[in-house]
Design a protein around this motif. Structure first.
Motif, PDB file in Angstrom:
ATOM      1  N   PRO A  33       1.010  -1.198   0.237  1.00  0.00           N
ATOM      2  CA  PRO A  33       0.604   0.071   0.477  1.00  0.00           C
ATOM      3  C   PRO A  33       0.526   0.573   0.030  1.00  0.00           C
ATOM      4  N   ASN A  34       2.086   0.995   0.443  1.00  0.00           N
ATOM      5  CA  ASN A  34       2.752   2.377   0.572  1.00  0.00           C
ATOM      6  C   ASN A  34       3.988   2.333  -0.515  1.00  0.00           C
ATOM      7  N   GLY A  35       4.087   1.586  -1.349  1.00  0.00           N
ATOM      8  CA  GLY A  35       4.949   1.289  -2.494  1.00  0.00           C
ATOM      9  C   GLY A  35       6.201   0.196  -1.768  1.00  0.00           C
ATOM     10  N   SER A  36       6.684   0.041  -0.701  1.00  0.00           N
ATOM     11  CA  SER A  36       7.265  -0.224   0.067  1.00  0.00           C
ATOM     12  C   SER A  36       6.841  -0.918   1.887  1.00  0.00           C
ATOM     13  N   GLY A  37       7.742  -1.552   2.361  1.00  0.00           N
ATOM     14  CA  GLY A  37       6.867  -1.603   3.557  1.00  0.00           C
ATOM     15  C   GLY A  37       6.886  -3.410   3.920  1.00  0.00           C
ATOM     16  N   GLU A  38       5.464  -3.215   4.423  1.00  0.00           N
ATOM     17  CA  GLU A  38       4.662  -4.138   4.295  1.00  0.00           C
ATOM     18  C   GLU A  38       4.095  -4.363   3.932  1.00  0.00           C
ATOM     19  N   VAL A  39       3.657  -5.805   3.881  1.00  0.00           N
ATOM     20  CA  VAL A  39       3.077  -6.781   2.811  1.00  0.00           C
ATOM     21  C   VAL A  39       1.301  -6.567   2.937  1.00  0.00           C
ATOM     22  N   ASN A  40       1.064  -6.345   2.165  1.00  0.00           N
ATOM     23  CA  ASN A  40      -0.994  -6.562   2.422  1.00  0.00           C
ATOM     24  C   ASN A  40      -1.392  -7.627   1.866  1.00  0.00           C
ATOM     25  N   GLN A  41      -1.835  -8.261   2.754  1.00  0.00           N
ATOM     26  CA  GLN A  41      -1.899 -10.037   2.296  1.00  0.00           C
ATOM     27  C   GLN A  41      -2.880 -10.249   1.726  1.00  0.00           C
ATOM     28  N   LYS A  42      -3.865  -9.554   1.864  1.00  0.00           N
ATOM     29  CA  LYS A  42      -5.472  -9.470   0.933  1.00  0.00           C
ATOM     30  C   LYS A  42      -4.955  -9.312  -0.304  1.00  0.00           C
ATOM     31  N   PHE A  98       1.437   6.567  -4.877  1.00  0.00           N
ATOM     32  CA  PHE A  98       1.412   8.002  -4.114  1.00  0.00           C
ATOM     33  C   PHE A  98       2.115   7.977  -3.226  1.00  0.00           C
ATOM     34  N   ALA A  99       2.447   6.791  -2.319  1.00  0.00           N
ATOM     35  CA  ALA A  99       3.353   7.243  -1.214  1.00  0.00           C
ATOM     36  C   ALA A  99       4.700   6.482  -1.798  1.00  0.00           C
ATOM     37  N   LEU A 100       5.008   6.238  -2.650  1.00  0.00           N
ATOM     38  CA  LEU A 100       6.801   6.760  -3.508  1.00  0.00           C
ATOM     39  C   LEU A 100       6.301   7.810  -4.045  1.00  0.00           C
ATOM     40  N   GLN A 101       5.362   8.240  -4.762  1.00  0.00           N
ATOM     41  CA  GLN A 101       5.415   9.593  -5.879  1.00  0.00           C
ATOM     42  C   GLN A 101       5.560  11.161  -4.588  1.00  0.00           C
ATOM     43  N   GLN A 102       5.428  10.145  -3.581  1.00  0.00           N
ATOM     44  CA  GLN A 102       5.582  12.114  -2.646  1.00  0.00           C
ATOM     45  C   GLN A 102       6.856  12.062  -2.169  1.00  0.00           C
ATOM     46  N   LYS A 103       7.556  10.608  -2.205  1.00  0.00           N
ATOM     47  CA  LYS A 103       8.754  10.640  -1.779  1.00  0.00           C
ATOM     48  C   LYS A 103      10.195  10.724  -3.241  1.00  0.00           C
ATOM     49  N   GLY A 104       9.023  11.635  -4.456  1.00  0.00           N
ATOM     50  CA  GLY A 104      10.382  11.625  -5.943  1.00  0.00           C
ATOM     51  C   GLY A 104      10.169  10.563  -6.495  1.00  0.00           C
ATOM     52  N   GLY A 105       8.984   9.688  -6.730  1.00  0.00           N
ATOM     53  CA  GLY A 105       8.541   9.135  -7.311  1.00  0.00           C
ATOM     54  C   GLY A 105      10.013   8.207  -7.934  1.00  0.00           C
ATOM     55  N   TRP A 106       9.786   8.578  -9.232  1.00  0.00           N
ATOM     56  CA  TRP A 106      11.422   7.801 -10.344  1.00  0.00           C
ATOM     57  C   TRP A 106      12.233   8.729 -10.126  1.00  0.00           C
ATOM     58  N   GLU A 140      15.714   5.850  -4.590  1.00  0.00           N
ATOM     59  CA  GLU A 140      15.159   4.348  -4.459  1.00  0.00           C
ATOM     60  C   GLU A 140      13.920   3.512  -4.231  1.00  0.00           C
ATOM     61  N   THR A 141      13.215   4.007  -5.186  1.00  0.00           N
ATOM     62  CA  THR A 141      12.099   3.786  -6.260  1.00  0.00           C
ATOM     63  C   THR A 141      12.748   2.777  -6.906  1.00  0.00           C
ATOM     64  N   ILE A 142      13.813   2.445  -7.233  1.00  0.00           N
ATOM     65  CA  ILE A 142      13.923   1.235  -8.408  1.00  0.00           C
ATOM     66  C   ILE A 142      14.288  -0.233  -6.949  1.00  0.00           C
ATOM     67  N   ASP A 143      14.734   0.116  -5.523  1.00  0.00           N
ATOM     68  CA  ASP A 143      15.093  -0.428  -4.808  1.00  0.00           C
ATOM     69  C   ASP A 143      13.672  -1.088  -4.362  1.00  0.00           C
ATOM     70  N   ALA A 159      -0.568  13.154 -21.090  1.00  0.00           N
ATOM     71  CA  ALA A 159      -2.113  12.612 -21.382  1.00  0.00           C
ATOM     72  C   ALA A 159      -2.202  11.292 -20.540  1.00  0.00           C
ATOM     73  N   ILE A 160      -1.351  10.667 -20.093  1.00  0.00           N
ATOM     74  CA  ILE A 160      -1.483   9.586 -19.477  1.00  0.00           C
ATOM     75  C   ILE A 160      -1.801  10.284 -17.655  1.00  0.00           C
ATOM     76  N   GLY A 161      -0.814  11.035 -17.384  1.00  0.00           N
ATOM     77  CA  GLY A 161      -1.214  11.489 -15.833  1.00  0.00           C
ATOM     78  C   GLY A 161      -0.615  11.353 -14.538  1.00  0.00           C
ATOM     79  N   THR A 162       0.633  10.858 -15.429  1.00  0.00           N
ATOM     80  CA  THR A 162       1.515   9.587 -14.994  1.00  0.00           C
ATOM     81  C   THR A 162       3.265  11.148 -14.638  1.00  0.00           C
ATOM     82  N   VAL A 163       3.070  12.220 -14.889  1.00  0.00           N
ATOM     83  CA  VAL A 163       3.746  13.266 -14.679  1.00  0.00           C
ATOM     84  C   VAL A 163       3.750  13.975 -13.142  1.00  0.00           C
ATOM     85  N   ASP A 164       4.631  14.186 -12.951  1.00  0.00           N
ATOM     86  CA  ASP A 164       4.475  15.094 -11.603  1.00  0.00           C
ATOM     87  C   ASP A 164       4.764  16.520 -12.106  1.00  0.00           C
TER      88      ASP A 164
END
Ligand code: BG6
Length: 470
Positions: free
Chosen positions: A86-95, A125-133, A137-140, A175-180
């Motif tokens: 849910p936060n891009g990294s950290g804890e896995v969401n079993q559901k 979005f949590a990764l985007q807030q830290k700068g995204g790509w 750290e997003t690579i990791d 157009a795709i909505g992925t650029v900051d």
């Protein structure tokens, strides 16, 4: 080249269809799913958001049964990174793991081969807030996410796609909505992000081969032939420039592990050279895809640009080329008709593209998107007639068979889209599916599924392994 006799489609050809998580699933915040950049983006006025989409999250059994009824041999879908992390990294969401376990089991139980896209535009979005790509750290995070997917689903998933249309995220992020939108120097930053995504992809390919020796993995860019607007040498050079920037930059790196020379010189000229850390080029060179997946909707035509930018039209999307001063500019192709959304229709360009890619890389190819967006209408008696879609697909499949006869190794065709879903930036009225989903932009109605005319046509086509094209 004219052929007197066509080669048949290979036995075990992957006839199928494609979707992506955020465009079909809905349940945007259910069962622990975190928000993605898509969930937090603004939508064009008058178009649906992605909160419910086709509600596949709650209809997946019924949906997969319909795909099985059509005779699908393969189904290409994406996993929402934010359901797993849910936060891009950290804890896995079993559901999240549970949902995809159930979905994959359902697919496999019908004898359909799952083809999984690991990331289709919906960065957490949590990764985007830290700068995204922009942030390494997003690579990791992507590598850990990839490992989680391989470990949890690798016993049933043999075909993996790394990143959907990385080239479109870089060229048409607006157009795709992925650029900051807050980026200071968007293009330079985008090519830095591009470099990080390429490294992340290489790491995922290596990891896949290490953990799942029998699985296959490949990139999934949008690749199309680029035509010069005329035989003027300057236009031909513009086409060469755009091919390098749009197509080969991505595939040369995925396959050969090096930057394309023309694209690199363009970076130098424009001031877009990315920062490359020690070890990056080694990682990039060490990874090898087993196949190339690509999306094709239409060819593109370009002309020389004079250099001051005044000759460039600035409205475009994935399939309407804009241009860049002194490099290339988008042009119309007078030989091609357009669809209702201004995208040119070019089945022969599909054969050209297949030949170009195969000549250059000599790897097996699978088409992971191709299709026609249209305003389909539900008529009385549960009827949806879409002869225009059948015609579009038939012409493209004909050209694919010609490419196979030319010697191109193609192992699958997964058009967009298996089921109606929400378009990237043009709402849900722009439909692509074989299966109609009963909803409007803002009225969810009953979301019931209705087989379109194209459903029955595709079913017969699959049953005859492509022999019954007409
Ligand atoms: C591709 C994307 O660019 O084209 C899909 O991978 C997308 O996600 C498809 O839906 C069709 O484009 P659009 O803009 O009509 O949804």
């Amino acid at each position: 080249m004219k052929h007197n006799k066509l080669k048949p489609f290979p036995a075990n050809f992957f006839w199928g269809g494609s979707t992506s998580a955020y465009q079909i699933e809905g349940a945007w915040n259910e069962d622990g799913k975190g928000p993605s950049v898509i969930d937090m983006a603004k939508y064009p006025e008058g178009t649906a958001d992605f909160k419910v989409a086709s509600d596949h999250y709650h209809h997946y059994k019924e949906d997969i049964a319909l795909l099985a009824e059509m005779g699908f041999k393969a189904y290409r879908f994406s996993i929402a990174w934010t359901r797993i992390y849910p936060n891009g990294s950290g804890e896995v969401n079993q559901k999240g793991i549970d949902f995809y376990n159930n979905l994959i089991n359902e697919i496999v139980s019908h004898g359909i081969e799952p083809i999984v896209t690991m990331y289709h535009f919906d960065l957490p979005f949590a990764l985007q807030q830290k700068g995204g790509w922009s942030n390494r750290e997003t690579i990791d995070a992507f590598e850990i996410y990839a490992q989680t997917l391989f470990e949890n689903f690798g016993d049933r998933v043999n075909y993996w796609l790394t990143i959907n249309e990385q080239n479109m995220m870089i060229l048409h992020g607006d157009a795709i909505g992925t650029v900051d939108p807050n980026l200071e120097n968007p293009k330079k930053e985008l090519y830095q992000q591009n470099h990080h995504m390429l490294v992340a992809q290489a790491k995922a390919m290596n990891l896949c081969h290490q953990l799942l020796p029998n699985a296959k993995i490949g990139p999934a860019p949008n690749i199309v032939s680029i035509y010069p607007a005329s035989s003027k040498p300057e236009d031909i050079m513009a086409a060469h420039n755009y091919s390098a920037i749009r197509n080969w930059l991505y595939l040369d790196m995925a396959v050969f592990g090096r930057y394309n020379t023309t694209a690199w010189n363009y970076f130098e000229e424009k001031g877009y050279v990315p920062t490359i850390l020690d070890g990056d080029m080694e990682v990039l060179a060490s990874a090898n895809p087993d196949f190339i997946a690509f999306n094709y909707y239409t060819s593109q035509t370009v002309a020389a640009s004079e250099g001051d930018g005044s000759d460039i039209c600035h409205t475009g999307d994935q399939h309407i080329t804009v241009g860049e001063p002194g490099v290339y500019k988008g042009a119309n192709n007078p030989n091609l008709k357009k669809n209702e959304f201004g995208w040119e229709i070019d089945p022969v360009g599909f054969r050209n593209t297949l030949r170009e890619i195969y000549d250059r890389y000599n790897l097996p190819l699978i088409i992971t998107e191709n299709g026609l967006g249209a305003f389909d209408k539900l008529e009385e008696g549960e009827i949806v007639n879409d002869p225009y879609r059948i015609e579009f697909l038939r012409k493209h499949i004909e050209q694919m068979q010609l490419a196979i006869t030319d010697g191109v190794e193609v192992f699958g065709f997964c058009p967009w889209s298996a089921i109606d879903l929400i378009s990237t930036h043009q709402g849900c009225s722009k439909r692509y599916g074989f299966i109609f989903v009963n909803r409007d932009e803002f009225d969810l109605k009953d979301l019931r599924r209705i087989r379109k005319q194209s459903f029955y046509w595709y079913k017969e086509l699959i049953a005859t392994n492509g022999e019954k094209l007409n």
